[in-house]
Design a protein around this motif. Structure first.
Motif, PDB file in Angstrom:
ATOM      1  N   ILE A 178      45.293   5.179  50.932  1.00 11.44           N
ATOM      2  CA  ILE A 178      44.592   4.083  51.599  1.00 11.44           C
ATOM      3  C   ILE A 178      43.534   4.663  52.529  1.00 11.44           C
ATOM      4  O   ILE A 178      43.782   5.591  53.287  1.00 11.44           O
ATOM      5  N   GLY A 179      42.329   4.125  52.448  1.00  7.85           N
ATOM      6  CA  GLY A 179      41.235   4.611  53.273  1.00  7.85           C
ATOM      7  C   GLY A 179      40.405   5.693  52.613  1.00  7.85           C
ATOM      8  O   GLY A 179      39.446   6.191  53.206  1.00  7.85           O
ATOM      9  N   PHE A 180      40.755   6.057  51.357  1.00  4.93           N
ATOM     10  CA  PHE A 180      40.035   7.111  50.653  1.00  4.93           C
ATOM     11  C   PHE A 180      39.582   6.617  49.284  1.00  4.93           C
ATOM     12  O   PHE A 180      40.098   5.630  48.753  1.00  4.93           O
ATOM     13  N   LEU A 181      38.623   7.336  48.715  1.00  2.00           N
ATOM     14  CA  LEU A 181      38.132   7.095  47.372  1.00  2.00           C
ATOM     15  C   LEU A 181      38.413   8.330  46.517  1.00  2.00           C
ATOM     16  O   LEU A 181      38.707   9.402  47.042  1.00  2.00           O
ATOM     17  N   VAL A 182      38.319   8.177  45.204  1.00  2.00           N
ATOM     18  CA  VAL A 182      38.527   9.304  44.285  1.00  2.00           C
ATOM     19  C   VAL A 182      37.167   9.854  43.865  1.00  2.00           C
ATOM     20  O   VAL A 182      36.249   9.090  43.539  1.00  2.00           O
ATOM     21  N   ARG A 183      37.057  11.170  43.863  1.00  2.00           N
ATOM     22  CA  ARG A 183      35.834  11.806  43.395  1.00  2.00           C
ATOM     23  C   ARG A 183      36.151  12.795  42.284  1.00  2.00           C
ATOM     24  O   ARG A 183      37.122  13.555  42.378  1.00  2.00           O
TER      25      ARG A 183
ATOM     26  N   SER B 134      32.318  -0.260  55.423  1.00  2.00           N
ATOM     27  CA  SER B 134      32.704  -1.116  54.302  1.00  2.00           C
ATOM     28  C   SER B 134      34.080  -1.718  54.519  1.00  2.00           C
ATOM     29  O   SER B 134      34.937  -1.154  55.187  1.00  2.00           O
ATOM     30  N   VAL B 135      34.287  -2.906  53.943  1.00  2.00           N
ATOM     31  CA  VAL B 135      35.570  -3.601  54.017  1.00  2.00           C
ATOM     32  C   VAL B 135      36.194  -3.617  52.632  1.00  2.00           C
ATOM     33  O   VAL B 135      35.540  -3.964  51.652  1.00  2.00           O
ATOM     34  N   TYR B 136      37.475  -3.226  52.548  1.00  2.00           N
ATOM     35  CA  TYR B 136      38.170  -3.168  51.265  1.00  2.00           C
ATOM     36  C   TYR B 136      39.514  -3.858  51.380  1.00  2.00           C
ATOM     37  O   TYR B 136      40.085  -3.973  52.455  1.00  2.00           O
TER      38      TYR B 136
ATOM     39  N   SER C 229      34.681   6.833  43.000  1.00  2.00           N
ATOM     40  CA  SER C 229      35.139   5.461  42.783  1.00  2.00           C
ATOM     41  C   SER C 229      34.643   4.545  43.901  1.00  2.00           C
ATOM     42  O   SER C 229      34.329   4.997  45.009  1.00  2.00           O
ATOM     43  N   LYS C 230      34.591   3.263  43.628  1.00  3.08           N
ATOM     44  CA  LYS C 230      34.242   2.282  44.659  1.00  3.08           C
ATOM     45  C   LYS C 230      35.477   1.813  45.407  1.00  3.08           C
ATOM     46  O   LYS C 230      35.373   1.310  46.532  1.00  3.08           O
TER      47      LYS C 230
END
Length: 367
Positions: free
Chosen positions: A150-155, A235-237, A202-203
């Motif tokens: 949570i709080g991260f994206l995949v690269r 950003s809000v997710y 990823s978004k």
């Protein structure tokens, strides 16, 4: 009673039960030497309530300190009962946020050659083509989903080499990457040939990777490193998944199954609602869906709101029906599993439906 008090009671009970088990087994064997052997080999492994965040190893220069602040890195420990009856804790790294094979693809991805793609090397966060270090084999269909905390994206960063059978539109062999946790998620790209895919981020928290090869021509594939990068703070997710499991011989799937909290998050932040119901009945039976209510806020706007019905798989070729108009017909499954997806943008959040599912079995000839 505090959590630690409950844990002490639990551990005491585990010790007692282990002692009784050892005594019973030893009485059957009939010697003190055998008893000692049993004690030596008898482990008790259960998850603890220990939830201290433990960051994954630093990779490619990211700051371990900032990652350690995230409660996503929760480690489940193993309680080990040794030969003297003492309890010790063996830390076990939580790999939930690395990679997983979606249940609906478990059969195909369980092939031994898929392991280098679905598991890879967790320590270095590296995935390889199926069959690595050799060429990828024919007739492969391997799927893996990468999940960030949570709080991260995949690269993704492709390294060393990339060589997949070239073809127009990559119709023979390909690596397919989608921005999400499902085969219907937004397509990022379908890659083949010898041109490295770009660095991909990823978004949201998930990336869906699918490698496919046909019946001929093999190449030496690829190496890809995955990592987790912090999300932009501006950003809000919506990090909470919306997935529900239902089973039985008959039941309902309703728009009202979605929690108020989930809906409120979507409304407050102008997000989209994307929920999945997995309907499962007994093996050998099929499912019929009957829509009792179906009213979309924006009928015929198939981008804003819709209901999709999938087979046991959730990629687009496995979609049975897409309902985005004013009417939803009955649906009959091919197996004992159906996936029902409801999507609505914030402006169409009031779309609603109610579905009755019923299990049935087709009689074999002569019954």
């Amino acid at each position: 009673m505090s959590v630690h008090g409950c844990l002490r009671i639990f551990l005491f009970g585990a010790n007692v039960l282990a002692g009784l088990l050892v005594t019973a087994l030893a009485s059957e064997v009939g010697s003190s030497e055998s008893t000692e052997l049993l004690l030596h080999k008898l482990p008790i492994a259960v998850p603890t309530v220990e939830t201290l965040p433990r960051p994954l190893p630093s990779h490619r220069g990211y700051d371990e300190g900032s990652m350690a602040d995230s409660n996503a890195f929760v480690a489940a420990d193993i309680i080990n009962l040794d030969r003297d009856g003492a309890v010790s804790f063996i830390p076990r790294r939580d790999v939930r946020y690395q990679r997983a094979v979606p249940p609906e693809y478990a059969g195909a991805s369980a092939m031994p050659h898929c392991e280098t793609f679905t598991m890879g090397d967790p320590d270095s966060k590296t995935l390889y083509n199926p069959g690595w270090p050799g060429n990828y084999p024919n007739n492969s269909d391997c799927v893996v989903v990468l999940e960030a905390p949570i709080g991260f994206l995949v690269r993704l960063d492709f390294r060393d080499h990339f060589h997949v059978e070239p073809s127009e539109d990559c119709k023979y062999d390909f690596l397919e990457i989608r921005d999400g946790a499902h085969g219907f998620s937004t397509l990022i790209g379908k890659y083949c040939g010898q041109t490295y895919p770009p660095m991909i981020t990823s978004k949201e928290r998930f990336l869906w990777l699918h490698f496919h090869s046909d019946e001929n021509i093999e190449y030496n594939g690829f190496v890809v490193v995955y990592d987790y990068v912090p999300r932009p703070t501006s950003s809000v997710y919506d990090d909470e998944s919306c997935r529900m499991e239902v089973s039985g011989m008959e039941g309902f799937v309703n728009r009202t199954d979605v929690s108020r909290e989930k809906q409120q998050t979507v409304i407050e932040h102008g997000l989209s609602l994307d929920c999945m119901w997995v309907v499962t009945v007994a093996d050998g039976w099929k499912i019929q869906l009957s829509f009792l209510k179906f009213k979309l806020e924006r009928p015929n706007d198939c981008e804003s709101n819709f209901v999709d019905v999938f087979t046991e798989r959730t990629d687009l070729p496995s979609r049975l029906k897409n309902f985005c108009g004013s009417i939803a017909d009955s649906v009959v499954s091919r197996s004992n599993v159906l996936h029902i997806r409801f999507f609505a943008e914030a402006a169409a959040i009031n779309s609603t439906f109610s579905i009755l599912f019923t299990a049935f079995r087709e009689k074999a000839a002569g019954e």
